[in-house]
Write a protein that holds these residues in place. Structure first.
Motif, short mmCIF file in Angstrom:
data_model
loop_
_atom_site.label_atom_id
_atom_site.label_comp_id
_atom_site.label_asym_id
_atom_site.label_seq_id
_atom_site.Cartn_x
_atom_site.Cartn_y
_atom_site.Cartn_z
N MET A 162 -5.34 5.25 3.37
CA MET A 162 -5.58 4.32 4.47
C MET A 162 -6.92 4.58 5.14
O MET A 162 -7.63 3.65 5.53
CB MET A 162 -4.44 4.46 5.50
CG MET A 162 -4.52 3.46 6.64
SD MET A 162 -4.11 1.79 6.09
CE MET A 162 -4.81 0.82 7.43
N THR A 163 -7.29 5.85 5.30
CA THR A 163 -8.47 6.22 6.09
C THR A 163 -9.66 6.66 5.26
O THR A 163 -10.79 6.66 5.76
CB THR A 163 -8.12 7.36 7.05
OG1 THR A 163 -7.79 8.54 6.29
CG2 THR A 163 -6.94 6.99 7.93
N VAL A 212 -0.43 -0.44 1.69
CA VAL A 212 -0.69 0.93 1.26
C VAL A 212 0.62 1.68 1.05
O VAL A 212 0.80 2.39 0.06
CB VAL A 212 -1.56 1.66 2.30
CG1 VAL A 212 -1.68 3.16 1.96
CG2 VAL A 212 -2.94 1.02 2.38
N ARG A 213 1.56 1.50 1.97
CA ARG A 213 2.85 2.18 1.88
C ARG A 213 3.58 1.80 0.59
O ARG A 213 4.13 2.64 -0.11
CB ARG A 213 3.69 1.82 3.10
CG ARG A 213 4.93 2.69 3.28
CD ARG A 213 5.67 2.29 4.55
NE ARG A 213 4.82 2.31 5.70
CZ ARG A 213 4.45 3.40 6.35
NH1 ARG A 213 4.87 4.58 5.91
NH2 ARG A 213 3.67 3.34 7.40
N LEU A 214 3.57 0.50 0.29
CA LEU A 214 4.25 0.02 -0.91
C LEU A 214 3.57 0.51 -2.18
O LEU A 214 4.25 0.81 -3.17
CB LEU A 214 4.32 -1.50 -0.89
CG LEU A 214 5.32 -2.12 0.09
CD1 LEU A 214 5.19 -3.64 0.11
CD2 LEU A 214 6.74 -1.72 -0.28
N ILE A 257 4.78 14.30 0.66
CA ILE A 257 3.59 14.06 -0.17
C ILE A 257 3.14 12.61 -0.02
O ILE A 257 1.95 12.32 0.11
CB ILE A 257 3.89 14.38 -1.65
CG1 ILE A 257 4.25 15.86 -1.81
CG2 ILE A 257 2.67 14.03 -2.52
CD1 ILE A 257 4.70 16.22 -3.22
N MET A 258 4.10 11.70 -0.04
CA MET A 258 3.78 10.27 0.08
C MET A 258 3.11 9.97 1.42
O MET A 258 2.16 9.19 1.49
CB MET A 258 5.04 9.44 -0.10
CG MET A 258 5.59 9.45 -1.53
SD MET A 258 7.27 8.79 -1.69
CE MET A 258 6.95 7.04 -1.43
N MET A 305 -1.89 9.99 14.38
CA MET A 305 -1.99 9.56 13.00
C MET A 305 -2.29 8.06 12.95
O MET A 305 -1.83 7.30 13.80
CB MET A 305 -0.67 9.83 12.27
CG MET A 305 -0.43 11.29 11.99
SD MET A 305 -1.55 11.91 10.71
CE MET A 305 -1.40 13.69 10.96
N PRO A 306 -3.06 7.64 11.96
CA PRO A 306 -3.37 6.21 11.85
C PRO A 306 -2.14 5.40 11.45
O PRO A 306 -1.24 5.90 10.79
CB PRO A 306 -4.43 6.17 10.75
CG PRO A 306 -4.13 7.38 9.90
CD PRO A 306 -3.68 8.43 10.88
#
Length: 302
Positions: A169-170, A121-123, A160-161, A114-115
């Protein structure tokens, strides 16, 4: 090449003492597969083995990463396999002990790469969830990755997140990274599962939480409170304290919730393990039976 003995079971069942006993028996080392004990800043709330236990036999992957670093099970797979292969150069048997289901599967079966997700992006995904709720996440996932939308647990916001993080991200669907193939390992694997009667296990969990509180669990969580947004701290035993610090409930309720949520996690672990027919189950007190089983199963010359 050798044999990897995997000692697994629900949290609080009693894996640490037996893993050390087996490691001494085989004159070998222990690979920890605990996704939270790996973090340096989390000691009390993750029930890291005592110093004397860690010094009894060599341990790896305990308090080696910072909570500030993003570390996932794919990275654990790569690092753990390198260490296991290195140990097999001088040892016929290696012990891997812990209860993190994905970490165990990563080493035994392999997972898809996984990247790495940027914190920005997470936030952004986390803020969307807090602002708009789980239904907004579902609709975005349906648009970005219809395949994952039909397969993911739509009640599980965390799953889901994660899928959305990969998509954003990708620029590719999360499902495109999942091949589902089991990787062959060049060493033998024997899985020993430990379990207790439900009432006995839950009593041990409750008492262990009390011991953690007495040891300074609240103070440890308070020190980590400024970092509460990090993925590593999104876990039972810390989230409840953070909510207490935010004034959502009182201290007694925080402790009650830690116990309840830890018991729920133990049930989740056992549900996951039930799908693995390769696990040989024992009560932790059946040490002699476990040793006899291993001696008949593992080709080892003392």
């Amino acid at each position: 090449m050798g044999t990897l003995i995997v000692l697994l079971g629900p949290t609080g069942v009693g894996k640490t003492d037996l893993s050390i006993e087996l490691a001494k028996m085989y004159g070998t080392s222990i690979i920890s597969c605990d996704s939270r004990q790996i973090y340096k800043e989390m000691y009390i709330g993750t029930a890291v083995p005592e110093r004397e236990q860690l010094e009894a036999v060599p341990h790896f992957f305990i308090q080696t990463e910072s909570v500030r670093n993003y570390f996932n099970c794919w990275e654990f797979e790569q690092q753990a396999l390198r260490k296991i292969r290195e140990l097999f150069e001088t040892k016929e048997v290696v012990i891997m002990a812990g209860g993190s289901m994905m970490y165990i599967d990563a080493v035994c079966k392999g997972i898809d790469e996984m990247p790495t997700i940027d914190e920005e992006v997470r936030l952004s995904v986390k803020e969307m969830f807090e602002r708009d709720g789980i239904e907004a996440l579902r609709m975005l996932l349906k648009r970005l990755d219809p395949v994952s939308y039909t397969t993911v647990d739509l009640k599980n916001a965390k799953r889901i997140m994660h899928a959305l993080e990969v998509c954003l991200m990708t620029g590719k669907p999360y499902s495109s990274f999942l091949t589902g193939s089991v990787k062959e390992r060049e060493f033998d694997i024997v899985k020993i599962g430990l379990n207790r009667e439900r009432e006995e296990l839950f009593d041990r969990i409750n008492r262990r939480v009390d011991q953690m509180v007495e040891a300074g669990m609240e103070e440890e969580a308070r020190e980590l409170y400024p970092l509460r947004y990090l993925n590593a701290l999104n876990t039972v035993g810390y989230k409840e304290w953070f909510d207490f610090f935010d004034g959502k409930f009182d201290r007694e309720e925080a402790i009650r919730l830690i116990k309840r949520n830890t018991r729920r996690y133990a049930k989740k672990q056992l549900t996951w393990y039930r799908n693995d027919s390769d696990i040989h189950w024992f009560h932790p007190d059946q040490k002699d039976e476990i040793k006899r089983f291993l001696l008949s199963f593992v080709d080892f010359k003392f």
